[in-house]
Design an enzyme around this catalytic site. Sequence first.
Site, PDB file in Angstrom:
ATOM      1  N   PHE A   1      -3.224   4.145  -5.726  1.00 53.44           N
ATOM      2  CA  PHE A   1      -3.541   2.974  -6.561  1.00 53.44           C
ATOM      3  C   PHE A   1      -4.376   3.330  -7.784  1.00 53.44           C
ATOM      4  CE2 PHE A   1      -7.596   3.094  -4.299  1.00 53.44           C
ATOM      5  CZ  PHE A   1      -8.484   2.696  -5.286  1.00 53.44           C
TER       6      PHE A   1
ATOM      7  N   LYS B   1       7.714   5.637  -5.505  1.00 58.96           N
ATOM      8  CA  LYS B   1       7.192   4.644  -4.556  1.00 58.96           C
ATOM      9  C   LYS B   1       5.733   4.458  -4.949  1.00 58.96           C
ATOM     10  CE  LYS B   1       4.961   3.667  -1.467  1.00 58.96           C
ATOM     11  NZ  LYS B   1       3.798   2.752  -1.617  1.00 58.96           N
TER      12      LYS B   1
ATOM     13  N   GLU C   1       1.256  -0.088  -3.472  1.00 61.52           N
ATOM     14  CA  GLU C   1       1.573  -1.507  -3.353  1.00 61.52           C
ATOM     15  C   GLU C   1       0.447  -2.390  -3.901  1.00 61.52           C
ATOM     16  OE1 GLU C   1       1.101   0.863  -1.130  1.00 61.52           O
ATOM     17  OE2 GLU C   1       1.092   0.103   0.924  1.00 61.52           O
ATOM     18  N   ARG C   2      -0.709  -1.758  -4.264  1.00 65.91           N
ATOM     19  CA  ARG C   2      -1.820  -2.567  -4.788  1.00 65.91           C
ATOM     20  C   ARG C   2      -1.651  -2.862  -6.289  1.00 65.91           C
ATOM     21  NH1 ARG C   2      -4.213  -2.382  -0.342  1.00 65.91           N
ATOM     22  NH2 ARG C   2      -4.831  -0.512   0.754  1.00 65.91           N
TER      23      ARG C   2
ATOM     24  N   CYS D   1     -10.100  10.577  -8.275  1.00 64.52           N
ATOM     25  CA  CYS D   1     -10.129  11.733  -7.366  1.00 64.52           C
ATOM     26  C   CYS D   1     -10.956  12.856  -7.967  1.00 64.52           C
ATOM     27  CB  CYS D   1      -8.718  12.216  -7.082  1.00 64.52           C
ATOM     28  SG  CYS D   1      -7.903  12.764  -8.569  1.00 64.52           S
TER      29      CYS D   1
ATOM     30  N   SER E   1      -4.724   9.805  -0.296  1.00 64.71           N
ATOM     31  CA  SER E   1      -5.864  10.211   0.532  1.00 64.71           C
ATOM     32  C   SER E   1      -5.483  11.381   1.445  1.00 64.71           C
ATOM     33  CB  SER E   1      -6.347   9.026   1.355  1.00 64.71           C
ATOM     34  OG  SER E   1      -5.292   8.579   2.188  1.00 64.71           O
TER      35      SER E   1
ATOM     36  N   GLU F   1     -15.428  10.383   1.777  1.00 63.61           N
ATOM     37  CA  GLU F   1     -15.066  10.139   0.382  1.00 63.61           C
ATOM     38  C   GLU F   1     -15.306   8.640   0.170  1.00 63.61           C
ATOM     39  OE1 GLU F   1     -10.885  10.238  -0.728  1.00 63.61           O
ATOM     40  OE2 GLU F   1     -11.406  10.739  -2.781  1.00 63.61           O
TER      41      GLU F   1
END
Length: 498
Positions: A150, A174, A177-178, A282, A227, A383
């Site tokens: 996301f 893909k 979805e957020r 990240c 993640s 994290e």
Amino acid sequence: MTETIMHFINGAETVGSGSRTQPVYNPATGAERAQLRLANKEDLDAAVAAARKAADSWGETSLAKRTTVLFKFRELVAGHVDELAALVTAEHGKVLSDAKGEIGRGIEVIEFACGIPQLLKGDYSDQASTGIDVFSFRQSVGVVAGITPFNFPVMVPLWMCPIAIAAGNAFILKPSERDPSAAMLLAKLWTEAGLPDGVFQVLHGDKETVDGLLTHPDVDAISFVGSTPIAKYVHETATAHGKRVQALGGAKNHAIILPDADLDNAADHLSAAAFGSAGERCMAISVAVAVGDAADALVAKVSERAKAIKVADGTQADADMGPVITAAAKARVIKIVTEAASDGAALKVDGRELTVQGKEDGNWVGPTVLDNVTTDMSAYTEEIFGPVLAVVRVETVEEGIALINSNPYGNGTAIFTSSGANARKFQRGVHVGMIGINVPVPVPVAYHSFGGWKNSLFGDKHIYGEEGVAFYTRGKVVTSRWPEPKHASGASYNFPSN
Ligand code: NAD
């Protein structure tokens, strides 16, 4: 009625045949802004079949024609920065200037991919043996799926698809979805640039869709960014199904600050690296390793800057930082900060209670500075992925390097110093993929490659740059002889040597 976000399969938007949907929210207001269609097996099969067909003809398309599309796509993305950034801010929450920044870094990768003819040039050994030439070249892998997180809804897909497509592959994205809307605009821009149907597609979904891609016999390669637990799972599952995989995972990035550094400069950069994009990068610096005498002054200076940060809806011109992605993410950040405080960390700046007037339902967490954090606290081991800077105090640069190397992640790291000797010791000694010397967020430019070590990357190849080209292609070596009829000799049963 909110908007419906559809898939982009074989050149057209489609609701697909899956019946499941999921809401997409604006993190600054908490309001639902759209319903996202989630793919089922039929949708997945349709996208993969279209990709397979498209890959066969696109891989045969000349480099000249492919680069024409790439150049046009670059112009279209550059011409739609405002529109893309508005979508990113509406669904991710980051401030508009930051959203434009990520698009800029994505454009760099398109520009790199425009040079694909040069990047795919093979090698040729003339007269390797008498009358024999040996040459090598690379060809596309086929159907590639990109599964993205996301936090960079434009940049991370653009780390992948320009190079995969330039190299002759078909690409199925893909997205998270957020914040899936920016991916749909990218699909439209690819089509406008002249890309044939099926070469770039967008399939929305959750674990069910991801699992379908990881196991589908007609998907050849997977690029994943997200993640660590999911990266590990993606790598294991897709390699077990015979696919080529690069899976980039999470991070816990440390910056060492030495007493000989310019502490005002270090505090400015640390503050931006820890709190920019609400810490949801990240490559965010989440641990400041303060060495010796640097600690007290550094904590005071970073705290001063953290307090001055304007937290607001990312669409607001004076906003420095927006909300975090979900209410669950907010609750998790607050829980970790509360645990750290009760375990003995000093809460120098506390963002837990922050709200934004008129936007009380947004996922707000203010910049937070924790001093005297120890390695057993969840603020160190987890994290956090929120606007929290944990300060760990050490006595020497060697102790700082050892701390970094004992951490299971190895994505990015930085050192602030005026000593070349210490910087060199650091750059050679840390077990980390991307290193900044007085640069806090050392995201490599597009013509180098991006990738961490240890739990930050599963697979052999880093993403984009020449490693990206290698990932999206397979090598061939041809050994060739064209004997003239009069020289044709009979069969030799020795191992050929010269
Ligand atoms: P995530 O792992 O939750 O999701 C990433 C993708 O995996 C999404 O498309 C999601 O739909 C899918 N997914 C989620 N759960 C799944 C499951 N159980 N099975 C199969 N697929 C699943 O990550 P996120 O929260 O979207 O993104 C934040 C994370 O990504 C952070 O850990 C961050 O460090 C990491 N990240 C890493 C890099 C890097 O380059 N190393 C870059 C950006 C983000």
